[in-house]
Structure formats: C-alpha cells, structure tokens
Design a protein around this motif. Structure first.
Motif, PDB file in Angstrom:
ATOM      1  N   ASN A 273     -12.082 -29.686  23.440  1.00 43.44           N
ATOM      2  CA  ASN A 273     -12.654 -29.251  24.196  1.00 43.44           C
ATOM      3  C   ASN A 273     -13.954 -28.600  23.309  1.00 43.44           C
ATOM      4  OD1 ASN A 273     -10.852 -29.445  26.206  1.00 43.44           O
ATOM      5  ND2 ASN A 273     -10.260 -27.372  25.947  1.00 43.44           N
ATOM      6  N   VAL A 274     -14.147 -28.547  22.299  1.00 47.16           N
ATOM      7  CA  VAL A 274     -14.978 -28.383  21.768  1.00 47.16           C
ATOM      8  C   VAL A 274     -16.626 -29.772  21.428  1.00 47.16           C
ATOM      9  CG1 VAL A 274     -17.074 -26.898  19.401  1.00 47.16           C
ATOM     10  CG2 VAL A 274     -14.952 -26.056  20.846  1.00 47.16           C
ATOM     11  N   ALA A 275     -15.507 -30.189  20.965  1.00 43.55           N
ATOM     12  CA  ALA A 275     -16.187 -31.870  19.659  1.00 43.55           C
ATOM     13  C   ALA A 275     -16.710 -32.282  21.581  1.00 43.55           C
ATOM     14  CB  ALA A 275     -15.089 -32.636  19.800  1.00 43.55           C
ATOM     15  N   SER A 276     -15.543 -32.558  22.097  1.00 43.50           N
ATOM     16  CA  SER A 276     -16.109 -33.172  23.596  1.00 43.50           C
ATOM     17  C   SER A 276     -17.257 -32.225  24.733  1.00 43.50           C
ATOM     18  CB  SER A 276     -14.849 -33.403  24.228  1.00 43.50           C
ATOM     19  OG  SER A 276     -14.132 -32.398  24.791  1.00 43.50           O
ATOM     20  N   SER A 277     -17.838 -31.643  24.365  1.00 43.49           N
ATOM     21  CA  SER A 277     -18.403 -30.771  24.979  1.00 43.49           C
ATOM     22  C   SER A 277     -19.561 -31.162  25.078  1.00 43.49           C
ATOM     23  CB  SER A 277     -18.635 -29.119  24.137  1.00 43.49           C
ATOM     24  OG  SER A 277     -19.332 -28.934  23.676  1.00 43.49           O
ATOM     25  N   ASP A 278     -20.656 -31.319  25.878  1.00 50.89           N
ATOM     26  CA  ASP A 278     -22.035 -31.097  26.508  1.00 50.89           C
ATOM     27  C   ASP A 278     -22.926 -30.853  25.624  1.00 50.89           C
ATOM     28  OD1 ASP A 278     -20.995 -32.059  28.483  1.00 50.89           O
ATOM     29  OD2 ASP A 278     -21.549 -31.025  30.092  1.00 50.89           O
ATOM     30  N   ALA A 279     -22.484 -29.704  24.836  1.00 47.89           N
ATOM     31  CA  ALA A 279     -23.412 -29.459  23.586  1.00 47.89           C
ATOM     32  C   ALA A 279     -23.972 -30.559  22.764  1.00 47.89           C
ATOM     33  CB  ALA A 279     -23.665 -27.966  23.622  1.00 47.89           C
ATOM     34  N   ILE A 280     -23.016 -30.335  22.018  1.00 45.70           N
ATOM     35  CA  ILE A 280     -22.246 -31.299  21.163  1.00 45.70           C
ATOM     36  C   ILE A 280     -22.889 -32.192  21.860  1.00 45.70           C
ATOM     37  CG2 ILE A 280     -20.936 -32.682  19.787  1.00 45.70           C
ATOM     38  CD1 ILE A 280     -18.991 -29.527  19.257  1.00 45.70           C
ATOM     39  N   LYS A 281     -22.722 -33.153  22.311  1.00 44.59           N
ATOM     40  CA  LYS A 281     -22.288 -34.318  22.727  1.00 44.59           C
ATOM     41  C   LYS A 281     -24.280 -34.468  22.678  1.00 44.59           C
ATOM     42  CE  LYS A 281     -19.003 -35.670  25.617  1.00 44.59           C
ATOM     43  NZ  LYS A 281     -18.696 -36.600  26.643  1.00 44.59           N
ATOM     44  N   LYS A 282     -24.931 -33.032  23.288  1.00 39.83           N
ATOM     45  CA  LYS A 282     -26.658 -33.221  23.180  1.00 39.83           C
ATOM     46  C   LYS A 282     -26.965 -33.726  21.922  1.00 39.83           C
ATOM     47  CE  LYS A 282     -30.337 -30.901  25.541  1.00 39.83           C
ATOM     48  NZ  LYS A 282     -31.005 -29.789  26.536  1.00 39.83           N
TER      49      LYS A 282
ATOM     50  N   SER B  17     -33.635 -38.757   0.892  1.00 43.23           N
ATOM     51  CA  SER B  17     -33.185 -38.107   2.102  1.00 43.23           C
ATOM     52  C   SER B  17     -33.491 -38.988   2.878  1.00 43.23           C
ATOM     53  CB  SER B  17     -34.660 -38.073   2.296  1.00 43.23           C
ATOM     54  OG  SER B  17     -35.043 -36.468   1.653  1.00 43.23           O
ATOM     55  N   THR B  18     -33.026 -40.294   2.523  1.00 44.83           N
ATOM     56  CA  THR B  18     -32.758 -41.297   3.893  1.00 44.83           C
ATOM     57  C   THR B  18     -31.865 -41.465   3.658  1.00 44.83           C
ATOM     58  OG1 THR B  18     -35.251 -43.393   3.420  1.00 44.83           O
ATOM     59  CG2 THR B  18     -33.228 -43.974   4.503  1.00 44.83           C
ATOM     60  N   LEU B  19     -30.495 -41.467   2.780  1.00 46.98           N
ATOM     61  CA  LEU B  19     -29.566 -41.746   2.432  1.00 46.98           C
ATOM     62  C   LEU B  19     -28.846 -40.571   3.783  1.00 46.98           C
ATOM     63  CD1 LEU B  19     -27.290 -43.488   1.141  1.00 46.98           C
ATOM     64  CD2 LEU B  19     -27.436 -41.173  -0.095  1.00 46.98           C
ATOM     65  N   ILE B  20     -29.625 -38.685   3.644  1.00 48.45           N
ATOM     66  CA  ILE B  20     -28.973 -38.393   4.260  1.00 48.45           C
ATOM     67  C   ILE B  20     -29.571 -38.552   5.759  1.00 48.45           C
ATOM     68  CG2 ILE B  20     -29.262 -35.697   5.091  1.00 48.45           C
ATOM     69  CD1 ILE B  20     -27.367 -35.712   2.865  1.00 48.45           C
ATOM     70  N   LYS B  21     -29.896 -38.992   6.126  1.00 46.09           N
ATOM     71  CA  LYS B  21     -30.538 -39.095   7.495  1.00 46.09           C
ATOM     72  C   LYS B  21     -29.849 -40.834   8.209  1.00 46.09           C
ATOM     73  CE  LYS B  21     -35.032 -41.086   8.782  1.00 46.09           C
ATOM     74  NZ  LYS B  21     -36.641 -41.221   8.590  1.00 46.09           N
ATOM     75  N   LYS B  22     -29.836 -41.670   7.057  1.00 51.25           N
ATOM     76  CA  LYS B  22     -28.744 -42.612   7.505  1.00 51.25           C
ATOM     77  C   LYS B  22     -27.000 -41.953   7.705  1.00 51.25           C
ATOM     78  CE  LYS B  22     -26.461 -46.691   7.883  1.00 51.25           C
ATOM     79  NZ  LYS B  22     -25.350 -46.164   8.797  1.00 51.25           N
ATOM     80  N   MET B  23     -26.436 -40.339   7.424  1.00 55.55           N
ATOM     81  CA  MET B  23     -25.461 -39.921   7.291  1.00 55.55           C
ATOM     82  C   MET B  23     -25.745 -39.583   8.332  1.00 55.55           C
ATOM     83  SD  MET B  23     -23.998 -36.678   4.927  1.00 55.55           S
ATOM     84  CE  MET B  23     -22.330 -36.429   4.745  1.00 55.55           C
ATOM     85  N   VAL B  24     -26.634 -38.404   9.240  1.00 47.25           N
ATOM     86  CA  VAL B  24     -27.282 -37.878  10.133  1.00 47.25           C
ATOM     87  C   VAL B  24     -27.110 -39.244  11.696  1.00 47.25           C
ATOM     88  CG1 VAL B  24     -28.772 -36.384  11.937  1.00 47.25           C
ATOM     89  CG2 VAL B  24     -28.777 -35.747   9.434  1.00 47.25           C
ATOM     90  N   VAL B  25     -27.347 -40.221  11.209  1.00 50.05           N
ATOM     91  CA  VAL B  25     -27.286 -41.109  12.338  1.00 50.05           C
ATOM     92  C   VAL B  25     -25.785 -41.747  12.792  1.00 50.05           C
ATOM     93  CG1 VAL B  25     -28.322 -43.732  13.269  1.00 50.05           C
ATOM     94  CG2 VAL B  25     -29.615 -41.830  11.481  1.00 50.05           C
ATOM     95  N   ASP B  26     -25.049 -42.041  11.509  1.00 51.34           N
ATOM     96  CA  ASP B  26     -23.647 -42.108  11.680  1.00 51.34           C
ATOM     97  C   ASP B  26     -22.949 -41.478  12.186  1.00 51.34           C
ATOM     98  OD1 ASP B  26     -24.322 -44.804  10.701  1.00 51.34           O
ATOM     99  OD2 ASP B  26     -23.445 -43.872   8.223  1.00 51.34           O
ATOM    100  N   TRP B  27     -23.010 -39.930  12.433  1.00 48.94           N
ATOM    101  CA  TRP B  27     -22.703 -39.076  12.985  1.00 48.94           C
ATOM    102  C   TRP B  27     -22.611 -38.444  14.105  1.00 48.94           C
ATOM    103  CZ3 TRP B  27     -23.977 -34.566  15.188  1.00 48.94           C
ATOM    104  CH2 TRP B  27     -22.925 -33.374  15.702  1.00 48.94           C
ATOM    105  N   CYS B  28     -23.894 -39.116  14.818  1.00 53.84           N
ATOM    106  CA  CYS B  28     -24.519 -39.302  15.967  1.00 53.84           C
ATOM    107  C   CYS B  28     -23.742 -40.013  16.818  1.00 53.84           C
ATOM    108  CB  CYS B  28     -25.931 -39.346  15.851  1.00 53.84           C
ATOM    109  SG  CYS B  28     -26.440 -37.976  15.308  1.00 53.84           S
ATOM    110  N   HIS B  29     -23.441 -41.291  16.048  1.00 54.38           N
ATOM    111  CA  HIS B  29     -22.679 -42.600  16.782  1.00 54.38           C
ATOM    112  C   HIS B  29     -21.104 -42.967  16.841  1.00 54.38           C
ATOM    113  CE1 HIS B  29     -26.700 -44.188  18.362  1.00 54.38           C
ATOM    114  NE2 HIS B  29     -26.796 -43.710  16.658  1.00 54.38           N
ATOM    115  N   GLY B  30     -20.733 -41.763  16.207  1.00 51.86           N
ATOM    116  CA  GLY B  30     -19.197 -41.411  15.969  1.00 51.86           C
ATOM    117  C   GLY B  30     -18.427 -42.360  14.838  1.00 51.86           C
ATOM    118  N   ARG B  31     -19.603 -42.160  13.944  1.00 52.66           N
ATOM    119  CA  ARG B  31     -19.183 -43.034  11.943  1.00 52.66           C
ATOM    120  C   ARG B  31     -18.493 -42.534  11.579  1.00 52.66           C
ATOM    121  NH1 ARG B  31     -23.206 -47.089  13.621  1.00 52.66           N
ATOM    122  NH2 ARG B  31     -24.407 -45.937  12.431  1.00 52.66           N
TER     123      ARG B  31
END
Length: 989
Positions: free
Chosen positions: A89-98, A190-204
C-alpha cells in the motif's frame, strides 16, 4: 594530532611522481550499462547544490549489461513478499508516486551550461556509467606503489561493481546498509547519483520503495535543531503522510547524502549524542551521524558520496562497502561517450541532416583515431568531466553559426570549472574556508604561469615542489596541500605519455594551463615579496588609521592642538601611496597581455582556433619520431584568456568560485590596455595573428574597447585563414561593434561557402574593396553576392571573384546585380568558368550599368564572338575603359580586331596579348604577374600552351618592327616568358 599526520593516504613529500602510478592505463574487463526510460514528469525545481556534469549519457528501458565481450541481462532484486500488505500500500501510494514524479523532474533538469553550449540531453535518454571499483578502508589509508588504480583494475572482475549491486551482501554474507562512494573531482559522483535517482523514479531500482536524497552542502548551512521527520517534510512536503511509517514499518528506504565533505561530523559520543527518535530535534549533522551509526532507522540503507580526503570522517565500522569511481578508465567508454554525444540530433544546428550527419561522423572518427594513438587526450578523458569539455569545445568550433555574448571559449572553460567546483571550499574543517578554485589559482596557476613564461608544458617533481611547497609555513597550509593532492591534483595535472617524459606531468588539457596562468595574472597573484608585504602593511595601516582618526577627532575637540591635522594626513599617506602602486600593477597586467598577444615569433603559427582543434582531433599525417626535436611550445591562448576572464559574465562566475575580480580593477586594466594593445595592433598583423586579435576582442566582451580597436583597422587581411562558421561569426560580431567603412577586406582562399557569406553579409556591405578569390564559390553563393550588390547600403567598389566555379548560372546572378548596382567600379571574374554564354549574359546587362570602369574576363574559354561582343558593349559604356581578355580562345583574326582598338578613339582598351600591334603592351608585366600568382590553381598544361602562343606572338611582332628600341623591349619580355616556361617545365613554379 594534525590532519596531515593522521592522513596515511597522503603522498610523501618527496614523491609527487607516485601520483602517476595511481592514474589509470589500459585495464581489464569493463562494464557499460545502457538503459532506456520514459520522459520525466513535471514538478518543482530542486537539485543538488552541486550536481556535476561529469559522467555522460543514458539509454532506455530494458536494462542490458555489456561486460567485456559477453552480454547478459542484469539481475534484478526480488520484489517484496506478497504478504506484506502494508508495504504494498505504501509503495503504491499517491504520495510516493508524486515523489517519483517530482524527483524525476528535479534530477532530469540540466544545468544552464548544458543547454548553453550545444544540444542538451537528459539522463534518462543516454548515459554511460563510469567504472566503479570495490575498495576497502585499508586500500584508502595505506596505499602501496603496487596497488595503484591501474593495477587494481587489472585485478579479477569481482572488484568491478555496478551501481545496482552496491547494496548486495559483502564477501562475508552480511547485508550492506551503508555505502561510501568516493572519487576525485571530475570522476562523476554527482551525475552518477542523479542517474541513480532517475532510475528509481522510473522503476529501474526496485530494491527500494522510497528514496530520499539530501545535499550535504544544504545541510551544512543549517545548525538549528530539527527532527528527521521535519527535515524530510521540509524538503519534500508531499511525503508528510509517508514519514510516520519510516520507523513503524519495514519500508525499504534509501537515503542519499551527496557531498559528505561539506559536513563536519563528530562520531564521538561526547560530540554527538545518541538519538533513535526521528521526532527529536537535533542538529542536521547529528541526524546524519545517527543514521550512519544505525541508531536511527537501523533498517534504512544509506549511500554517501564524498571526495577521498573525507572518507575517513566516517569510522570504518559504520561502513558496509567502499566503492571508488574510476571515471572512464577504458578508452572504449570514452569513444562511446563521444559517439553518443556528438551524434545527438540538433548538434549541427541549421545544417541539412545529410551534411551534418557526415560532419558529425567525421568528427567522431577523427577523435577515435586520436584516442587510439594513446594521445594525451586519452589520459585527460579518463575524467568524464573532460569528455564534456572536449565535446563542448568541438561543438563550439564546428557547429556555431552565431556567437552571442554568452558563447566564448573563456566562458566554456569558466563554466566548466563552475560545474566541477561550484564554489566549494577546499577543506570544510579549515578555519580559512578558502575556496577550492582560489587555492588552485594561487598554486596551480603559479605553476601554469611559470610554464607559459618559460614556454614549457612538462613539469618535473622539483617544479611541483617549488610551486606547491615553497610557502608551506603552518600546519593549516600543510593540511590544505594534503587535501588538494588527494582530491584535486589529478583534475589538473596528469602524467605525460610522451616517450622519455614518463616521470613528468602535463596539464590535463593544454588550454587549461593557459587559462589558469591567465587567471593567476588577472587575480593579481603575480606579486613580488615586497608587493605582498606592502599590500598587507597598507591594509593594516588603513585599519589602524581609521580607528586613530576617530580617537584624534575626539581629542581635537577638547585639546585644539595644531599638529593633529598633520598627523591625520600622515596616517593616510601610506594607503594612498600604495593604491597608486597597485594602479601600476594593472598597467603591468595590460602590458603583459599586449606583449603576449603580439609576439613576433608567433606571427606565422596557425590561429588559436585551429590550434585547439588540432590538440583535440590530432594532426593527420605521419607521427613524429621520438628522437625528433619538438616544435617550440605556443601559448597564444594565454592573452586571449586574460581578456576573456575580464569580461563581466566570467567575472560573475568566478566570483561564485571565490575568485573575485573587482569592477574597478577590470576598468583600470581595460583603460591601460588602450595604451598598449590598440597601439600595437595598428602596426599591421599577419592574417593568422589578425584572426587571433579579432578573437581576443570577441572574448574580451567590452563593446567600447572593441569599437575603438576596430575603428583603427581600415584594412582587414585574413587571406588563407580557414574561415569556419565560428570564425565568420566572430568576424561579423566584432566588426559589427562599429558602422565605419572598411577600405579593404581580403578573404582570399578562406574556404568560404554560401553560409559563410550569409554570416558575413553585414560586414561585406561596408567593404570598399572585397577579395573573394579561391573560395569555391558557385551559383548559390552568387545569389548572396547578387543581394549584396543590390543592397541600398552596399559600398563595394572593387570585387574580385577570380578562381571560383561561378559558371553560367552564377553569371546570370552577377549580371542582374551589375545592372542595378551603383557602387562597383572594378569586377574581376578571372578563371570563373563563364564560357561564351556567361560572357554574353554579362554583356547584355552591362548596358544598364553606369559605373563600372574595369572588367576582367580572362581565362574563361571565350571565343571571338563573345569577346568581340563584350568589347562592342564596352565601347558604348560611359565609364568602362579596360577589359581583360587574356588566356581565352581568341583566334588570330580576333586578335587583329582587338588590336585595332584605340583608347582615344574607341574609349576602351582590351588586354589580350603581351603585344599591341608592333609594340609591347603597356600591361605585359601585369598579365605575367597575374599568371604567376594564379599558376598553382590553374591547369598547368593549358597555361603552358597559352604561354607558348604568347611567346610566338612576341617573336612575330619583333620580326615585324625595325625600331631597335622596340626590339630590345620585345627581347626582354620574351626572356621573361621563356624563364616562366622553363620553371613551369621543371616544376619550380
């Protein structure tokens, strides 16, 4: 114990050359990750305070891992157990999606420099991961000569680790919770961390259900107590419904702490109390300490990025894995970066897709060949940051069609430094808080300047010790030097790859030496000991005098002593006197700039833009033998960078980096330059040096100074300078600072094309004499010239288009322009492939022209009919009195008809042969000079035939005359023709 004594990882004082062993060479197996992703959503604008642009590119959605020669799908962690309903429920919550949408928008945002210098691309579009090597605290603290980065990368593949596997169990089977990811400046943390964040945002990155990034720089600015929950919701308000679940559920959370070197952490219990309550307000540094201690949210995972010098701030018992970012230590990664970056759509600007694609492929191919030669550029591009600089510079050189003030070479280098240093202090624990860039300017800048002055690019261990260690007097200075050597040294200096010089260092990019030398001078760091003491004494006396004046003013009201006014003035004398001396320093800076800009020994080198191009793409042709003496080093960018650094925009960026250049200082230097730079420029410069001067004015970005400098240039000779679109734009921009007429613009053999003429159009309008010979200008270019000649502001009176493939179509455009033009008096169409049809078109429109005085149609394969028609029209023309028709296919009858023309009777003179009836033509030397100048570009066989005909005509005319004076003249001219024929046969001409 001092930091310098504690740091066992620092290099020994007597062995700077050990740094060369710690740099990467050719290494074993490498990993490249290519991933694709969806477009980020929209959201607020947040980013790390310092997000480097170092490691490049990214590809989309299905993750494929390329390792060595094999290919396999990357292993993804298993999803959470189905029984954990609350977690689902938490993982699919609107807050985490936002939260994912917001982070995606924030971290996909590119810096201004990315959009400013060339086409931008997002991290979820194309990305190349740098090499990450698993390390240990023992390796960090106790390096040995044998355990260098090069040797480490040749160890078994188990030492290479991917970003997705950083939290796998360690060698002992223990779950890793805390990861320290470290690397020197420019490796791409820092660029590698940026990539890591973007990957998490897209489910990777499904291992974690919630990711919370923090900037340690941001945290370091706040000392007020604040709870962890409040800290999270303060940064991410949309997580207020999720934060209460952090310590009450098994939510898999990842905290990212970027730039730990910004924080001063104290892991002693006496320094930081224990805290396990996320609701308890404590200083942010205490929150970080307790998170790393696993006393606060023990199940949370944490990844920390830092520079090597700060790794030891976290005790080893709190770190589950150390990982070092090794940059692009494999040239294949560098090639992949360049191929993807330079092949981006829109990279070539307005050019057609077909031509731009070919040029892009050619650039990539030349760059790849240069990397394969194990050139110095391969050592530079070990750092992903320098890969960005190389691509940005190539985009500037090849695809710039207009040059707004924001686009200068100095601006690229200044922005590059801001991307990598962003105002960071060298050591946050040092009380001086000196910025990293200021320290670099004082130390590395000194080394760079001494190299420029002695025309040296390779530096020995003694050179380094002299520049870095000579002023080490205190423990604090020693500590700063250790931090610099650990974190920053390899960003600017790298071992030389030239045979025989393996134990010396060179600047990572050659132009960086000249930039830092210029910065060192402009910042006023080039001072003698007396000047430094004088400045310090002046500041001290100035402060004391202010206090003393206040006291004496009070005393004077009670005791009106006569000597007090004299004492006031004495206190103020020294600061005023020193301010005058500082003005002399500005004169010295201007003098240095002028001397370096107009060095006569550099007059006949390539212009600086061609030099930069060669340093990146290499020089095609046979490689130099190792025993062959090298050419003298050239430092023509040094004065240009000095001018560029003084521009307002670059001074503003340098101010952010802690390198302040006051407006008054810049104004006084510019004022002093008018006495030196402008005066020396009036002496006349060779074409390549003049191009450098124009580029200097563009980089300086001072409109009033540029306008005064350009007004002094009445003649602009750029012949044989390869005028790329960038150089044309620079010329148009600089010349556009005034509206004065130019007496002569010589662009002979400058590789101009139609687009070049369009860029230069406003400049061409103001030129009285315009030389466009030898530029392969065809019919399309003639359309631009047509518009130029018909423009109401056109002042062109002499136009030379010789040796261009104009043809019949181009002749049509020029003929129409000739009919409506009111300024042109001399037109040269020598050897322009007109033919009879083109000449007929010119003749038809000549009747509508009332100003032309001289027309050159030589070497255009004209026959009798066309030549005689042109002459008949010329007879009736009001002003045309000279027509050049030599080296055409004119018969003996045509020659007789043209010989019968008389200036006093027919009003026109035709230059066809070296004879005029029974006498030598007055223009014989002119015709032979034209032949000699153009011989390298003409068909030698045809020239030989025409010279033979001219010689036969001379001999025939000599036999017909009985005048001995005339015979002597004929013999003289015959000898000249015979000499030319002899040289032509022997290949001397």
């Amino acid at each position: 114990m001092s930091r310098a004594m504690q740091c066992q990882s620092c290099l020994p004082w007597s062995s700077w050359t050990q740094l060369s062993r710690s740099l990467p060479g050719d290494r074993g197996t490498r990993s490249v990750y290519l991933c694709a992703a969806s477009r980020p959503g929209t959201g607020s604008s947040y980013s790390f305070r310092k997000i480097l642009h170092a490691s490049s590119i990214s590809l989309p959605r299905s993750c494929v891992r390329y390792q060595g020669g094999s290919q396999e799908h990357s292993v993804q962690p298993k999803s959470p157990r189905h029984g954990q309903t609350q977690l689902r429920n938490v993982a699919s919550s609107d807050a985490i999606k936002k939260h994912q949408r917001t982070l995606s928008a924030w971290f996909s945002h590119q810096p201004n420099e990315e959009r400013q210098f060339g086409p931008s691309f997002s991290l979820d579009a194309v990305h190349v991961d740098p090499v990450i090597r698993e390390s240990s605290l023992e390796e960090i603290l106790k390096p040995s000569p044998d355990l260098t980065i090069q040797n480490q990368l040749q160890q078994p593949c188990s030492q290479i680790i991917s970003l997705q596997n950083l939290f796998d169990v360690d060698a002992c089977g223990r779950q890793v919770r805390n990861v320290v990811l470290y690397g020197t400046v420019g490796t791409g943390k820092s660029t590698l961390i940026k990539k890591m964040v973007v990957d998490w945002c897209h489910g990777r990155l499904p291992r974690f259900e919630l990711l919370i990034p923090f900037s340690c720089e941001d945290l370091s600015h706040s000392h007020a107590p604040i709870s962890l929950r409040r800290l999270i919701t303060k940064k991410y308000q949309h997580l207020r419904d999720v934060v209460p679940l952090l310590d009450t559920s098994n939510l898999k959370v990842l905290f990212i702490l970027n730039g730990l070197e910004r924080l001063n952490l104290d892991f002693r219990l006496a320094g930081t109390e224990l805290c396990c309550d996320p609701n308890e307000p404590v200083p942010p540094s205490a929150t970080v300490v307790n998170l790393l201690r696993k006393y606060l949210l023990p199940e949370a995972s944490i990844i920390v990025t830092t520079r090597p010098s700060a790794v030891r701030r976290i005790p080893g018992k709190y770190v589950g894995r150390y990982a070092e970012i090794c940059g692009f230590s494999d040239t294949n990664l560098q090639k992949l970066y360049f191929q993807m970056r330079l092949s981006q759509p829109g990279c070539s600007g307005e050019k057609s897709m077909e031509s731009s694609s070919g040029e892009q492929e050619n650039l990539v191919e030349m760059l790849s060949r240069n990397l394969e030669r194990h050139n110095q550029i391969a050592a530079a591009c070990f750092l992903p940051s320098y890969c960005w600089l190389v691509c940005t510079t190539l985009h500037f050189l090849y695809f710039t069609r207009t040059v707004p003030p924001s686009q200068t070479l100095t601006g690229i280098y200044t922005s590059f430094l801001r991307l990598n240093f962003s105002g960071e202090v060298l050591d946050s624990t040092d009380p001086t808080n000196i910025s990293m860039m200021k320290y670099v300017a004082k130390t590395v800048g000194k080394l760079a300047y001494e190299g420029v002055m002695s025309r040296k690019t390779c530096f020995s261990e003694d050179d380094l010790q002299r520049c870095f260690e000579v002023e080490m007097k205190t423990e604090s200075e020693l500590n700063l030097l250790e931090v610099f050597r650990s974190d920053v040294f390899r960003f600017f200096l790298t071992p030389c790859v030239q045979p025989g010089k393996e134990h010396t260092f060179v600047f990572t990019i050659p132009a960086m030496q000249e930039y830092l030398a210029a910065l060192y001078v402009v910042l006023g760091e080039k001072k003698s000991l007396a000047q430094r003491l004088g400045k310090e004494l002046s500041e001290l006396i100035g402060k004391v005098s202010e206090d003393a004046v206040v006291v004496l003013n009070i005393i004077s009201k009670v005791l009106p002593l006569r000597f007090l006014p004299v004492l006031f003035n004495l206190l103020k004398i020294f600061p005023r006197y020193f301010s005058r001396l500082s003005g002399k320093d500005r004169d010295a800076i201007a003098h240095t700039m002028a001397e370096e800009l107009f060095k006569e020994e550099d007059y006949y080198n390539d212009d600086v833009l061609d030099q930069i191009n060669s340093s990146i793409l290499g020089v095609e042709g046979p490689m130099r033998h190792p025993d062959e003496a090298p050419d003298d080093e050239v430092f023509e960018l040094f004065p240009i960078f000095m001018g560029g650094i003084l521009s307002h925009r670059n001074r503003a960026i340098l101010e952010q980096l802690g390198c302040s250049i006051k407006n008054l200082a810049a104004f006084e230097i510019a004022k002093a330059m008018k006495k030196t730079v402008i005066r020396k420029s009036r002496k006349g410069l060779p074409p390549s040096e003049l191009m450098d001067y124009l580029f200097f004015l563009h980089e300086f970005q001072n409109e009033s100074f540029t306008a005064e400098a350009i007004r002094s240039l009445r003649t602009v000779n750029l012949s044989s300078v390869k005028m790329t679109p960038l150089k044309c734009s620079v010329l148009a921009s600089v010349m556009g600072s005034t509206s004065h007429e130019v007496e002569e613009l010589n662009l002979t053999s400058c590789n101009l094309d139609t687009s070049s003429l369009r860029i230069l159009f406003p400049v061409l309008l103001r030129c009285k004499a315009l030389h466009l010979q030898l530029n392969s200008l065809g019919p399309d270019a003639c359309k631009v010239i047509h518009d130029l000649l018909l423009h109401d502001k056109c002042v062109v009176s002499k136009l030379r288009l010789a040796n261009n493939p104009i043809g019949e179509q181009g002749a049509q455009q020029l003929a129409e322009a000739l009919a409506g033009n009111h300024s042109l008096t001399h037109l040269s169409l020598l050897h322009t492939m007109l033919g009879d049809q083109g000449a007929e078109l010119i003749a038809q429109h000549l009747t509508k022209n009332q100003h032309l005085q001289e027309l050159n149609l030589g070497y255009n394969s004209l026959t009798d009919t066309a030549a005689l028609h042109v002459v008949e029209v010329a007879k009736k023309h009001a002003t045309l009195d000279k027509v050049h028709l030599y080296f055409n296919d004119i018969s003996e009858d045509g020659k007789k008809a043209l010989d019968s023309l008389r200036m006093e009777r027919d009003g026109v003179r035709a230059l066809v042969f070296l004879t005029a009836g029974t006498d030598v033509s007055d223009y014989w030397s002119h015709i032979l000079n034209v032949v000699q100048r153009n011989l390298p570009f003409w068909d030698r066989e045809r020239v030989h035939q025409h010279l033979t005909l001219l010689l036969q005509d001379l001999e025939s005319s000599r036999r017909q005359t009985v005048n001995p004076w005339r015979k002597a003249k004929f013999l003289r001219v015959e000898n000249e023709v015979k000499k030319m024929l002899g040289k032509l046969q022997h290949g001397i001409l």
